[in-house]
Design a protein around this motif. Structure first.
Motif, PDB file in Angstrom:
ATOM      1  N   UNK A 166       0.808  -1.206   0.000  1.00 17.91           N
ATOM      2  CA  UNK A 166       0.000   0.000   0.000  1.00 17.91           C
ATOM      3  C   UNK A 166       0.853   1.272   0.000  1.00 17.91           C
ATOM      4  N   UNK A 167       2.147   1.125   0.250  1.00 22.15           N
ATOM      5  CA  UNK A 167       3.033   2.287   0.303  1.00 22.15           C
ATOM      6  C   UNK A 167       3.373   2.757  -1.105  1.00 22.15           C
ATOM      7  N   UNK A 168       3.385   4.059  -1.287  1.00 22.14           N
ATOM      8  CA  UNK A 168       3.699   4.648  -2.582  1.00 22.14           C
ATOM      9  C   UNK A 168       4.847   5.630  -2.393  1.00 22.14           C
ATOM     10  N   UNK A 169       6.024   5.244  -2.873  1.00 23.07           N
ATOM     11  CA  UNK A 169       7.199   6.092  -2.728  1.00 23.07           C
ATOM     12  C   UNK A 169       7.463   6.837  -4.035  1.00 23.07           C
ATOM     13  N   UNK A 170       7.960   8.063  -3.910  1.00 32.96           N
ATOM     14  CA  UNK A 170       8.233   8.876  -5.094  1.00 32.96           C
ATOM     15  C   UNK A 170       9.709   9.204  -5.269  1.00 32.96           C
ATOM     16  N   UNK A 171      10.489   9.137  -4.192  1.00 36.65           N
ATOM     17  CA  UNK A 171      11.853   9.668  -4.290  1.00 36.65           C
ATOM     18  C   UNK A 171      12.893   8.792  -3.602  1.00 36.65           C
ATOM     19  N   UNK A 172      12.796   7.484  -3.760  1.00 40.52           N
ATOM     20  CA  UNK A 172      13.753   6.601  -3.110  1.00 40.52           C
ATOM     21  C   UNK A 172      15.145   6.727  -3.737  1.00 40.52           C
ATOM     22  N   UNK A 173      16.160   6.463  -2.915  1.00 33.49           N
ATOM     23  CA  UNK A 173      17.524   6.355  -3.413  1.00 33.49           C
ATOM     24  C   UNK A 173      17.733   4.937  -3.914  1.00 33.49           C
ATOM     25  N   UNK A 174      18.373   4.796  -5.050  1.00 36.23           N
ATOM     26  CA  UNK A 174      18.728   3.468  -5.557  1.00 36.23           C
ATOM     27  C   UNK A 174      20.228   3.272  -5.385  1.00 36.23           C
ATOM     28  N   UNK A 175      20.623   2.119  -4.872  1.00 38.30           N
ATOM     29  CA  UNK A 175      22.034   1.828  -4.652  1.00 38.30           C
ATOM     30  C   UNK A 175      22.364   0.421  -5.121  1.00 38.30           C
ATOM     31  N   UNK A 176      23.642   0.206  -5.502  1.00 34.24           N
ATOM     32  CA  UNK A 176      24.062  -1.146  -5.837  1.00 34.24           C
ATOM     33  C   UNK A 176      24.823  -1.799  -4.695  1.00 34.24           C
ATOM     34  N   UNK A 177      24.851  -1.143  -3.527  1.00 34.25           N
ATOM     35  CA  UNK A 177      25.353  -1.807  -2.320  1.00 34.25           C
ATOM     36  C   UNK A 177      24.367  -2.925  -1.987  1.00 34.25           C
ATOM     37  N   UNK A 178      24.867  -4.151  -1.847  1.00 33.22           N
ATOM     38  CA  UNK A 178      23.978  -5.309  -1.682  1.00 33.22           C
ATOM     39  C   UNK A 178      23.076  -5.157  -0.461  1.00 33.22           C
ATOM     40  N   UNK A 179      21.773  -5.297  -0.667  1.00 33.21           N
ATOM     41  CA  UNK A 179      20.778  -5.246   0.399  1.00 33.21           C
ATOM     42  C   UNK A 179      19.955  -6.517   0.321  1.00 33.21           C
ATOM     43  N   UNK A 180      19.847  -7.211   1.428  1.00 33.65           N
ATOM     44  CA  UNK A 180      19.167  -8.498   1.478  1.00 33.65           C
ATOM     45  C   UNK A 180      18.207  -8.539   2.664  1.00 33.65           C
ATOM     46  N   UNK A 181      17.347  -9.581   2.744  1.00 32.97           N
ATOM     47  CA  UNK A 181      16.448  -9.696   3.888  1.00 32.97           C
ATOM     48  C   UNK A 181      17.199  -9.612   5.208  1.00 32.97           C
ATOM     49  N   UNK A 182      16.747  -8.745   6.079  1.00 26.60           N
ATOM     50  CA  UNK A 182      17.427  -8.489   7.352  1.00 26.60           C
ATOM     51  C   UNK A 182      18.110  -7.141   7.371  1.00 26.60           C
ATOM     52  N   UNK A 183      18.342  -6.557   6.173  1.00 29.02           N
ATOM     53  CA  UNK A 183      18.908  -5.201   6.077  1.00 29.02           C
ATOM     54  C   UNK A 183      17.852  -4.124   6.350  1.00 29.02           C
ATOM     55  N   UNK A 184      16.595  -4.498   6.276  1.00 27.99           N
ATOM     56  CA  UNK A 184      15.521  -3.517   6.432  1.00 27.99           C
ATOM     57  C   UNK A 184      15.702  -2.681   7.691  1.00 27.99           C
ATOM     58  N   UNK A 185      15.589  -1.379   7.539  1.00 27.42           N
ATOM     59  CA  UNK A 185      15.687  -0.474   8.682  1.00 27.42           C
ATOM     60  C   UNK A 185      17.094  -0.049   9.008  1.00 27.42           C
ATOM     61  N   UNK A 186      18.088  -0.696   8.403  1.00 26.61           N
ATOM     62  CA  UNK A 186      19.480  -0.333   8.650  1.00 26.61           C
ATOM     63  C   UNK A 186      19.879   0.919   7.880  1.00 26.61           C
ATOM     64  N   UNK A 187      20.994   1.532   8.252  1.00 29.25           N
ATOM     65  CA  UNK A 187      21.393   2.782   7.623  1.00 29.25           C
ATOM     66  C   UNK A 187      22.144   2.601   6.308  1.00 29.25           C
ATOM     67  N   UNK A 188      21.936   3.521   5.395  1.00 26.11           N
ATOM     68  CA  UNK A 188      22.781   3.693   4.227  1.00 26.11           C
ATOM     69  C   UNK A 188      23.620   4.933   4.515  1.00 26.11           C
ATOM     70  N   UNK A 189      24.942   4.781   4.487  1.00 30.62           N
ATOM     71  CA  UNK A 189      25.851   5.825   4.963  1.00 30.62           C
ATOM     72  C   UNK A 189      26.703   6.393   3.843  1.00 30.62           C
ATOM     73  N   UNK A 190      27.151   7.644   4.044  1.00 32.90           N
ATOM     74  CA  UNK A 190      28.180   8.194   3.170  1.00 32.90           C
ATOM     75  C   UNK A 190      29.547   7.923   3.796  1.00 32.90           C
ATOM     76  N   UNK A 191      30.614   8.378   3.161  1.00 32.43           N
ATOM     77  CA  UNK A 191      31.953   8.079   3.655  1.00 32.43           C
ATOM     78  C   UNK A 191      32.295   8.833   4.928  1.00 32.43           C
ATOM     79  N   UNK A 192      31.475   9.804   5.314  1.00 31.43           N
ATOM     80  CA  UNK A 192      31.675  10.514   6.576  1.00 31.43           C
ATOM     81  C   UNK A 192      30.951   9.820   7.733  1.00 31.43           C
ATOM     82  N   UNK A 193      30.299   8.695   7.442  1.00 31.40           N
ATOM     83  CA  UNK A 193      29.582   7.973   8.480  1.00 31.40           C
ATOM     84  C   UNK A 193      28.234   8.581   8.809  1.00 31.40           C
TER      85      UNK A 193
END
Length: 391
Positions: A223-250
């Motif tokens: 039911x969720x409708x997102x318009x502006x998600x970030x797409x990344x090729x950093x591997x994300x798998x089940x269990x990653x949900x809710x974890x942070x996506x970081x830049x090189x400054x942490x």
């Protein structure tokens, strides 16, 4: 979402005993950066002085791998979230959708326990944690594992927002907890490095590295409708949900929330600026107050123009009016065409949704409708969306 192709996705929530075929692999050469050379040693310096300077230089160069150093500092603030709930009777369409991808009997008899696993990150020393709503939704118990502690903390849901798939939890610890700094996702460029930390398949604090592949990706998840998600090729798998996506400054630039189940190297994260817009409401009000009109909409297509026998080419057609909604109270009917709001032309269904979305609960607006060959003006008092309602 009109105009965008719905991507078949699966929200990244790990279910106990589940199995996802295929694997995502990413080889990354982490660049190592060295400090500029020190000033040249005087020709008069002794051999021992030269040796001392060389040793100092080596110490300065030690542990200068940017990503490894950042992960050492940021990792302790990433937590594992374990939930348990009891399934009763038949499953919802949402649960059936998940089980199609993660396995399991789609028609359980009686009651059975369901265990799930996700990730989150601490944003305050006193124990506030940000994660996905689908990680903790319908959970009877929530446990949080913090790095360096054997104890599993009981977590309380402080606030949640199904529309953005966000939730804030609270744990109580005896000491100050490690935290992550929130960055600015508006400054991200396609091609910038991104680092995901989480617990895929229950593997604690797994680190994957990639780049930002795209920005402002539209995506439908249930039911969720997102318009502006970030797409990344950093591997994300089940269990990653809710974890942070970081830049090189942490700094947190996004919250990992979904993958494309049919592709490698395609993951999605909620931009952190989107999170910050609602974070205060989640913490202090427990929810995000969203304006609600209570209708389904579609564009005024050439086929509908012919059906209604009109020569208008712009507007939004009312397809359904929810019972007890602000629209019903104002007298909206199926087949009405919204032409204007407060004398501002409505060109499409998406524009109407955006205009209502910018309203505040309780505001009054004048809608110009076209009905049965006549124009009619009605006053609507914008309501508040209730996520517990079936409408």
């Amino acid at each position: 979402m009109s105009g965008s192709k719905t991507i078949k996705t699966v929200a990244v929530s790990f279910l106990a005993g589940s199995l996802l075929t295929g694997a995502f692999w990413l080889g990354v050469d982490n660049a190592t950066y060295f400090n500029p050379a020190k000033e040249s040693v005087s020709a008069k310096a002794t051999t021992s002085q030269n040796t001392s300077i060389q040793q100092a230089s080596l110490l300065e160069q030690k542990d200068t791998n940017v990503i490894a150093k950042m992960v050492d500092e940021a990792g302790p603030a990433v937590v594992k979230i374990e939930t348990e709930s009891v399934e009763k009777g038949t499953m919802s369409e949402r649960d059936l959708f998940f089980r199609q991808f993660f396995g399991g009997d789609p028609f359980p008899q009686g009651q059975q326990k369901k265990q799930s696993l996700g990730s989150g990150f601490i944003i305050s020393k006193d124990g506030y944690i940000v994660t996905n709503n689908h990680v903790i939704e319908a959970a009877d118990t929530i446990k949080v594992n913090v790095t360096g502690t054997k104890e599993k903390y009981d977590a309380k849901v402080i606030g949640s927002d199904p529309e953005l798939d966000l939730a804030v939890l609270k744990i109580t610890a005896k000491e100050d907890l490690p935290t992550l700094k929130l960055g600015n996702s508006d400054l991200i460029r396609v091609g910038d490095w991104s680092v995901a930390i989480g617990n895929p398949y229950g593997l604690d604090h797994t680190v994957t590295v990639g780049v930002i592949s795209a920005k402002e990706r539209p995506l439908n998840i249930g039911e969720a409708r997102f318009k502006n998600l970030l797409q990344t090729d950093a591997s994300i798998n089940p269990g990653n949900s809710g974890g942070p996506l970081l830049n090189l400054q942490g700094e947190v630039i996004g919250i990992n929330t979904a993958i494309n189940a049919e592709a490698q190297g395609i993951g999605f994260a909620i931009p952190i600026n989107t999170v910050q817009e609602v974070l205060d409401d989640l913490i202090h009000k427990g929810k995000v107050s969203r304006p609600w009109l209570g209708v389904s909409l579609q564009d005024l297509t050439p086929e509908l123009q012919k059906y209604f026998g009109i020569d208008m080419s712009e507007g939004a057609v009312i397809g359904y009016v929810a019972n007890g909604s602000p629209a019903e109270k104002a007298g909206f009917q199926q087949g009405d065409i919204v032409v204007e709001i407060d004398k501002q032309k409505v060109k499409s269904a998406d524009q109407l949704v955006e205009m209502v979305g910018k309203s505040k609960v309780g505001e009054k607006h004048q809608f110009l409708l076209y009905r049965n060959g006549k124009f009619e003006t009605v006053t609507v008092i914008i309501g508040e969306k209730n996520y517990n309602s079936k409408e």
